[in-house]
Design an enzyme around this catalytic site. Sequence first.
Site, mmCIF file in Angstrom:
data_model
loop_
_atom_site.group_PDB
_atom_site.id
_atom_site.type_symbol
_atom_site.label_atom_id
_atom_site.label_comp_id
_atom_site.label_asym_id
_atom_site.label_seq_id
_atom_site.Cartn_x
_atom_site.Cartn_y
_atom_site.Cartn_z
ATOM 1 N N GLY A 35 0.843 -1.193 0.000
ATOM 2 C CA GLY A 35 0.000 0.000 0.000
ATOM 3 C C GLY A 35 0.871 1.232 0.000
ATOM 4 C CG MET A 39 4.973 10.197 4.425
ATOM 5 S SD MET A 39 5.331 11.408 5.686
ATOM 6 C CE MET A 39 5.817 10.392 7.021
ATOM 7 C CB VAL A 42 4.196 -0.219 2.992
ATOM 8 C CG1 VAL A 42 4.568 -1.427 3.835
ATOM 9 C CG2 VAL A 42 4.202 1.046 3.848
ATOM 10 C CE LYS A 57 5.649 4.424 5.939
ATOM 11 N NZ LYS A 57 4.523 4.458 6.826
ATOM 12 C CG ASP A 151 0.049 10.495 11.569
ATOM 13 O OD1 ASP A 151 -1.064 11.049 11.513
ATOM 14 O OD2 ASP A 151 0.622 10.043 10.559
HETATM 15 N N1 LIG Z 1 4.220 -3.666 8.987
HETATM 16 C C1 LIG Z 1 3.235 -3.707 8.075
HETATM 17 N N2 LIG Z 1 2.710 -4.881 7.685
HETATM 18 C C2 LIG Z 1 1.715 -4.933 6.761
HETATM 19 N N3 LIG Z 1 1.172 -3.833 6.178
HETATM 20 C C3 LIG Z 1 1.650 -2.634 6.522
HETATM 21 C C4 LIG Z 1 2.699 -2.492 7.485
HETATM 22 N N4 LIG Z 1 2.973 -1.175 7.629
HETATM 23 C C5 LIG Z 1 2.126 -0.522 6.805
HETATM 24 N N5 LIG Z 1 1.336 -1.371 6.121
HETATM 25 C C6 LIG Z 1 0.290 -1.027 5.138
HETATM 26 O O1 LIG Z 1 0.868 -0.220 4.140
HETATM 27 C C7 LIG Z 1 -0.048 0.802 3.735
HETATM 28 C C8 LIG Z 1 0.683 2.110 3.537
HETATM 29 O O2 LIG Z 1 1.173 2.565 4.763
HETATM 30 P P1 LIG Z 1 1.627 4.071 4.966
HETATM 31 O O3 LIG Z 1 2.060 4.212 6.377
HETATM 32 O O4 LIG Z 1 2.586 4.447 3.906
HETATM 33 O O5 LIG Z 1 0.306 4.879 4.685
HETATM 34 P P2 LIG Z 1 -0.823 5.404 5.634
HETATM 35 O O6 LIG Z 1 -0.445 5.219 7.065
HETATM 36 O O7 LIG Z 1 -2.102 4.779 5.194
HETATM 37 O O8 LIG Z 1 -0.901 6.910 5.255
HETATM 38 P P3 LIG Z 1 0.080 8.087 5.656
HETATM 39 O O9 LIG Z 1 1.088 8.251 4.626
HETATM 40 O O10 LIG Z 1 -0.859 9.220 5.722
HETATM 41 O O11 LIG Z 1 0.697 7.719 6.986
HETATM 42 C C9 LIG Z 1 -1.106 0.885 4.820
HETATM 43 O O12 LIG Z 1 -2.345 0.592 4.221
HETATM 44 C C10 LIG Z 1 -0.793 -0.186 5.797
HETATM 45 O O13 LIG Z 1 -1.921 -0.992 6.035
HETATM 46 MG MG LIG Z 2 1.070 4.753 8.069
#
Ligand SMILES: Nc1ncnc2c1ncn2[C@@H]1O[C@H](COP(=O)(O)OP(=O)(O)OP(=O)(O)O)[C@@H](O)[C@H]1O
Ligand SMILES: [Mg+2]
Length: 340
Positions: A35, A39, A42, A57, A151
């Site tokens: 996803g 910014m 992942v 990430k 956050d």
């Molecule tokens: N450790 C992990 N294991 C599995 N999925 C993950 C993990 N960390 C993040 N994700 C998934 O990856 C996606 C993107 O995460 P990301 O933190 O970049 O975006 P966000 O938190 O949705 O938005 P923002 O950028 O506003 O923080 C999310 O939908 C999350 O569910």
């Molecule tokens: Mg996030």
Amino acid sequence: MAPPPPPPPPSHEAGRAYDLLGTEIAGYRLESEIGRGGMAVVYRARDLRLDRTVALKLLAPGLARNDTFRQRFTYESRVAAAIDHPHIVPVFEAGETDGVLYIAMRFVAGQDLRVLIDRRGPLPHTTAIRIAGQVASALDAAHDHDLVHRDVKPGNILVAAGTDSDHPEHVYLTDFGLTKKSLSLTGFTTVGQFVGTLDYVAPEQISGRPVDGRCDVYSLACVVHETLTGAPPFRRDDDMALLWAHQYDAPPPLSAERPGLPAELDGVLAKALAKSPQDRYASCLRFVAALRAAAAGTGPDTHRPTRVGAGPVSPAAVEPPPPPPRWALPVFSQRESPPS
Ligand SMILES: Nc1ncnc2c1ncn2[C@@H]1O[C@H](COP(=O)(O)OP(=O)(O)OP(=O)(O)O)[C@@H](O)[C@H]1O
Ligand SMILES: [Mg+2]
């Protein structure tokens, strides 16, 4: 002869992420995209040294050029990695390679709370409170390490399968210190850059006052409101109006948005969403304890904690001991006269 030019640094900007699948970054092979947020992207990746699956990430390249962000990223990833807590996603490694900041962490098989609410709508209050309790324990542990999340939002709450019917889900909190909001609100981002959601931001974050763990209490309360009703407490057509609402408007009572919820929850949410941090619960777990008591209809003060070594007890409160059994009478008569 001049050496060949180095390969270009990896790019993971929107639209080019598929270029990276199958490539290796800092010892991780990218397998699929999980996803992306405002910014970062992942990936599900293979840790080639330990031959295990991780979530990798990659932060947007521009952030690595922002010294303040980089320093905070490094510092906070270290602190988060040092907190060993069942509800905080374990961080394996954080670093920088070819100008890209990355963070390798446990891959959590499941969905984030954002997806869960979008698919299922409001959750039963017992489930909502169970999830909030796990997030609260993670946040309080972070606060004990002087780390404020800043956050807390559904996208940063990962929900995996639990162990049994008593624990149907296991919740992980992620993304300590990776907030775009603080960057934009303190002027680090360029005008017009995507800031992300302001649905969960505490009034003191908006006004630039110092924050402590109670800003996470506020954001968690916004998340609980959304988990119970399907929407955060404040919804406005533009960001300015939303920021104003966080600062000055009273949150709508839950009961108005979802009839049938225990009415006592309204007061608990109102306290957790107080504009001033000192009017909120002192910790996230206290907030969730109040939610539980309100949902059970027991009120906040009916649970009397067990006294363990709680200091002197007045003699009047001590009941006389029962008389000793007959076979023990000789022993007692040597020490003191047995009670009549
Ligand atoms: N450790 C992990 N294991 C599995 N999925 C993950 C993990 N960390 C993040 N994700 C998934 O990856 C996606 C993107 O995460 P990301 O933190 O970049 O975006 P966000 O938190 O949705 O938005 P923002 O950028 O506003 O923080 C999310 O939908 C999350 O569910
Ligand atoms: Mg996030």
